[in-house]
Design a protein around this motif. Sequence first.
Motif, PDB file in Angstrom:
ATOM      1  N   ILE A  31      66.238  40.760  79.233  1.00 28.90           N
ATOM      2  CA  ILE A  31      66.451  39.315  79.334  1.00 28.90           C
ATOM      3  C   ILE A  31      65.516  38.752  80.398  1.00 28.90           C
ATOM      4  CG2 ILE A  31      68.133  37.516  79.885  1.00 28.90           C
ATOM      5  CD1 ILE A  31      70.300  39.479  78.825  1.00 28.90           C
ATOM      6  N   ASP A  32      64.626  37.863  79.964  1.00 26.08           N
ATOM      7  CA  ASP A  32      63.660  37.248  80.873  1.00 26.08           C
ATOM      8  C   ASP A  32      64.343  36.280  81.836  1.00 26.08           C
ATOM      9  OD1 ASP A  32      61.414  38.530  79.801  1.00 26.08           O
ATOM     10  OD2 ASP A  32      61.174  36.993  78.247  1.00 26.08           O
ATOM     11  N   PRO A  33      63.699  36.023  82.982  1.00 22.01           N
ATOM     12  CA  PRO A  33      64.210  35.016  83.917  1.00 22.01           C
ATOM     13  C   PRO A  33      64.251  33.633  83.262  1.00 22.01           C
ATOM     14  CG  PRO A  33      62.475  36.340  84.937  1.00 22.01           C
ATOM     15  CD  PRO A  33      62.485  36.676  83.479  1.00 22.01           C
ATOM     16  N   GLY A  34      65.080  32.757  83.841  1.00 20.18           N
ATOM     17  CA  GLY A  34      65.191  31.388  83.348  1.00 20.18           C
ATOM     18  C   GLY A  34      66.288  31.250  82.326  1.00 20.18           C
ATOM     19  N   HIS A  35      67.541  31.489  82.722  1.00 20.26           N
ATOM     20  CA  HIS A  35      68.658  31.432  81.779  1.00 20.26           C
ATOM     21  C   HIS A  35      69.978  31.144  82.491  1.00 20.26           C
ATOM     22  CE1 HIS A  35      68.400  35.660  83.130  1.00 20.26           C
ATOM     23  NE2 HIS A  35      69.718  35.578  83.125  1.00 20.26           N
ATOM     24  N   ASP A  36      70.950  30.749  81.722  1.00 18.73           N
ATOM     25  CA  ASP A  36      72.352  30.690  82.100  1.00 18.73           C
ATOM     26  C   ASP A  36      73.032  31.721  81.203  1.00 18.73           C
ATOM     27  OD1 ASP A  36      74.794  29.939  83.210  1.00 18.73           O
ATOM     28  OD2 ASP A  36      74.881  27.981  82.232  1.00 18.73           O
ATOM     29  N   ALA A  37      74.234  32.131  81.533  1.00 11.42           N
ATOM     30  CA  ALA A  37      74.963  33.094  80.701  1.00 11.42           C
ATOM     31  C   ALA A  37      76.449  32.926  80.974  1.00 11.42           C
ATOM     32  CB  ALA A  37      74.522  34.522  81.017  1.00 11.42           C
TER      33      ALA A  37
ATOM     34  N   HIS B 225      65.043  39.144  86.041  1.00 16.12           N
ATOM     35  CA  HIS B 225      64.719  39.831  84.782  1.00 16.12           C
ATOM     36  C   HIS B 225      65.701  40.990  84.643  1.00 16.12           C
ATOM     37  CE1 HIS B 225      61.691  42.408  82.325  1.00 16.12           C
ATOM     38  NE2 HIS B 225      62.628  41.876  81.564  1.00 16.12           N
ATOM     39  N   HIS B 226      66.593  40.888  83.665  1.00 13.17           N
ATOM     40  CA  HIS B 226      67.629  41.900  83.468  1.00 13.17           C
ATOM     41  C   HIS B 226      67.199  42.891  82.382  1.00 13.17           C
ATOM     42  CE1 HIS B 226      70.539  39.578  85.801  1.00 13.17           C
ATOM     43  NE2 HIS B 226      70.083  38.503  85.166  1.00 13.17           N
ATOM     44  N   THR B 227      67.414  44.150  82.641  1.00 12.13           N
ATOM     45  CA  THR B 227      67.241  45.198  81.631  1.00 12.13           C
ATOM     46  C   THR B 227      68.439  46.121  81.756  1.00 12.13           C
ATOM     47  OG1 THR B 227      65.890  46.483  83.186  1.00 12.13           O
ATOM     48  CG2 THR B 227      64.710  45.147  81.566  1.00 12.13           C
ATOM     49  N   GLY B 228      69.056  46.443  80.645  1.00 10.26           N
ATOM     50  CA  GLY B 228      70.221  47.296  80.749  1.00 10.26           C
ATOM     51  C   GLY B 228      70.938  47.506  79.438  1.00 10.26           C
ATOM     52  N   PHE B 229      72.256  47.750  79.567  1.00 11.00           N
ATOM     53  CA  PHE B 229      73.082  48.204  78.462  1.00 11.00           C
ATOM     54  C   PHE B 229      74.475  47.615  78.612  1.00 11.00           C
ATOM     55  CE2 PHE B 229      75.984  51.479  76.707  1.00 11.00           C
ATOM     56  CZ  PHE B 229      75.504  51.536  75.405  1.00 11.00           C
ATOM     57  N   CYS B 230      75.037  47.115  77.516  1.00  9.13           N
ATOM     58  CA  CYS B 230      76.390  46.554  77.515  1.00  9.13           C
ATOM     59  C   CYS B 230      77.402  47.641  77.152  1.00  9.13           C
ATOM     60  CB  CYS B 230      76.486  45.390  76.530  1.00  9.13           C
ATOM     61  SG  CYS B 230      78.118  44.612  76.505  1.00  9.13           S
ATOM     62  N   LEU B 231      78.366  47.845  78.035  1.00 11.97           N
ATOM     63  CA  LEU B 231      79.417  48.831  77.796  1.00 11.97           C
ATOM     64  C   LEU B 231      80.605  48.241  77.047  1.00 11.97           C
ATOM     65  CD1 LEU B 231      79.445  50.509  81.317  1.00 11.97           C
ATOM     66  CD2 LEU B 231      78.499  51.466  79.209  1.00 11.97           C
ATOM     67  N   SER B 232      80.971  46.997  77.378  1.00 13.19           N
ATOM     68  CA  SER B 232      82.136  46.376  76.734  1.00 13.19           C
ATOM     69  C   SER B 232      82.082  44.865  76.910  1.00 13.19           C
ATOM     70  CB  SER B 232      83.442  46.926  77.328  1.00 13.19           C
ATOM     71  OG  SER B 232      83.537  46.592  78.703  1.00 13.19           O
ATOM     72  N   GLY B 233      82.890  44.179  76.110  1.00 12.16           N
ATOM     73  CA  GLY B 233      82.946  42.728  76.174  1.00 12.16           C
ATOM     74  C   GLY B 233      81.722  42.084  75.549  1.00 12.16           C
ATOM     75  N   GLN B 234      81.643  40.762  75.666  1.00 12.59           N
ATOM     76  CA  GLN B 234      80.513  40.030  75.089  1.00 12.59           C
ATOM     77  C   GLN B 234      80.096  38.901  76.010  1.00 12.59           C
ATOM     78  OE1 GLN B 234      81.447  38.881  71.046  1.00 12.59           O
ATOM     79  NE2 GLN B 234      80.766  40.880  70.354  1.00 12.59           N
ATOM     80  N   MET B 235      78.799  38.572  75.924  1.00 14.08           N
ATOM     81  CA  MET B 235      78.208  37.521  76.733  1.00 14.08           C
ATOM     82  C   MET B 235      77.181  36.782  75.888  1.00 14.08           C
ATOM     83  SD  MET B 235      76.078  38.043  80.301  1.00 14.08           S
ATOM     84  CE  MET B 235      77.537  38.568  81.192  1.00 14.08           C
ATOM     85  N   THR B 236      77.058  35.488  76.124  1.00  7.89           N
ATOM     86  CA  THR B 236      76.000  34.690  75.519  1.00  7.89           C
ATOM     87  C   THR B 236      75.033  34.299  76.627  1.00  7.89           C
ATOM     88  OG1 THR B 236      77.376  33.847  73.729  1.00  7.89           O
ATOM     89  CG2 THR B 236      75.444  32.535  74.311  1.00  7.89           C
ATOM     90  N   VAL B 237      73.747  34.370  76.325  1.00  7.32           N
ATOM     91  CA  VAL B 237      72.683  33.986  77.253  1.00  7.32           C
ATOM     92  C   VAL B 237      71.941  32.812  76.632  1.00  7.32           C
ATOM     93  CG1 VAL B 237      70.590  34.745  78.443  1.00  7.32           C
ATOM     94  CG2 VAL B 237      72.439  36.391  78.006  1.00  7.32           C
ATOM     95  N   ARG B 238      71.798  31.716  77.409  1.00 10.63           N
ATOM     96  CA  ARG B 238      71.021  30.563  76.943  1.00 10.63           C
ATOM     97  C   ARG B 238      69.827  30.396  77.884  1.00 10.63           C
ATOM     98  NH1 ARG B 238      74.340  25.735  76.659  1.00 10.63           N
ATOM     99  NH2 ARG B 238      74.887  26.470  74.572  1.00 10.63           N
ATOM    100  N   PHE B 239      68.629  30.483  77.285  1.00 12.09           N
ATOM    101  CA  PHE B 239      67.401  30.350  78.054  1.00 12.09           C
ATOM    102  C   PHE B 239      67.113  28.880  78.330  1.00 12.09           C
ATOM    103  CE2 PHE B 239      67.271  34.407  75.970  1.00 12.09           C
ATOM    104  CZ  PHE B 239      66.843  35.247  76.987  1.00 12.09           C
ATOM    105  N   ASP B 240      66.302  28.633  79.341  1.00 10.77           N
ATOM    106  CA  ASP B 240      65.970  27.262  79.729  1.00 10.77           C
ATOM    107  C   ASP B 240      65.334  26.475  78.587  1.00 10.77           C
ATOM    108  OD1 ASP B 240      66.978  27.894  82.215  1.00 10.77           O
ATOM    109  OD2 ASP B 240      65.028  28.036  83.205  1.00 10.77           O
ATOM    110  N   ASP B 241      64.698  27.174  77.621  1.00 10.06           N
ATOM    111  CA  ASP B 241      64.081  26.484  76.477  1.00 10.06           C
ATOM    112  C   ASP B 241      65.067  26.247  75.330  1.00 10.06           C
ATOM    113  OD1 ASP B 241      64.374  28.953  75.227  1.00 10.06           O
ATOM    114  OD2 ASP B 241      62.234  29.356  75.070  1.00 10.06           O
TER     115      ASP B 241
END
Length: 117
Positions: free
Chosen positions: A89-95, A59-75
């Motif tokens: 971001i809840d558990p159960g994902h790829d990024a 389970h991720h909690t935080g702040f983006c400083l730079s760049g970009q990321m996509t997160v795809r959940f298992d659903d």
Amino acid sequence: MSDTRSIDAPNEVRPFKDHGHMDVVTLGDFTLGRGVFEPGWRWSEDVKPIAGTDSCMVHHTGFCLSGQMTVRFDDGRELSVGPGDVMDIDPGHDAWTTSDEPCVLLDTGVRGYAKPA
């Protein structure tokens, strides 16, 4: 007990298989990571071999400083994270990193992240 430590002098550096690393500072019960996710980084390729799970179960909690990321959940849901975004971001994902520059995140959910199972 009050304490400080620079993220530039972390307690540990956890390298990914390729494409980046996580700098980790722990003060008492508080852990903060600075993830540097280089272009080409993908959780399922760079961290899955370390974590030993089918998807990221942190389970991720935080702040983006730079760049970009996509997160795809298992659903199948997806979300994008970019500069200035606060994330939960809840558990159960790829990024994966989607920018041509490293995606740099500050993350409080990294106590066990990118550590061998």
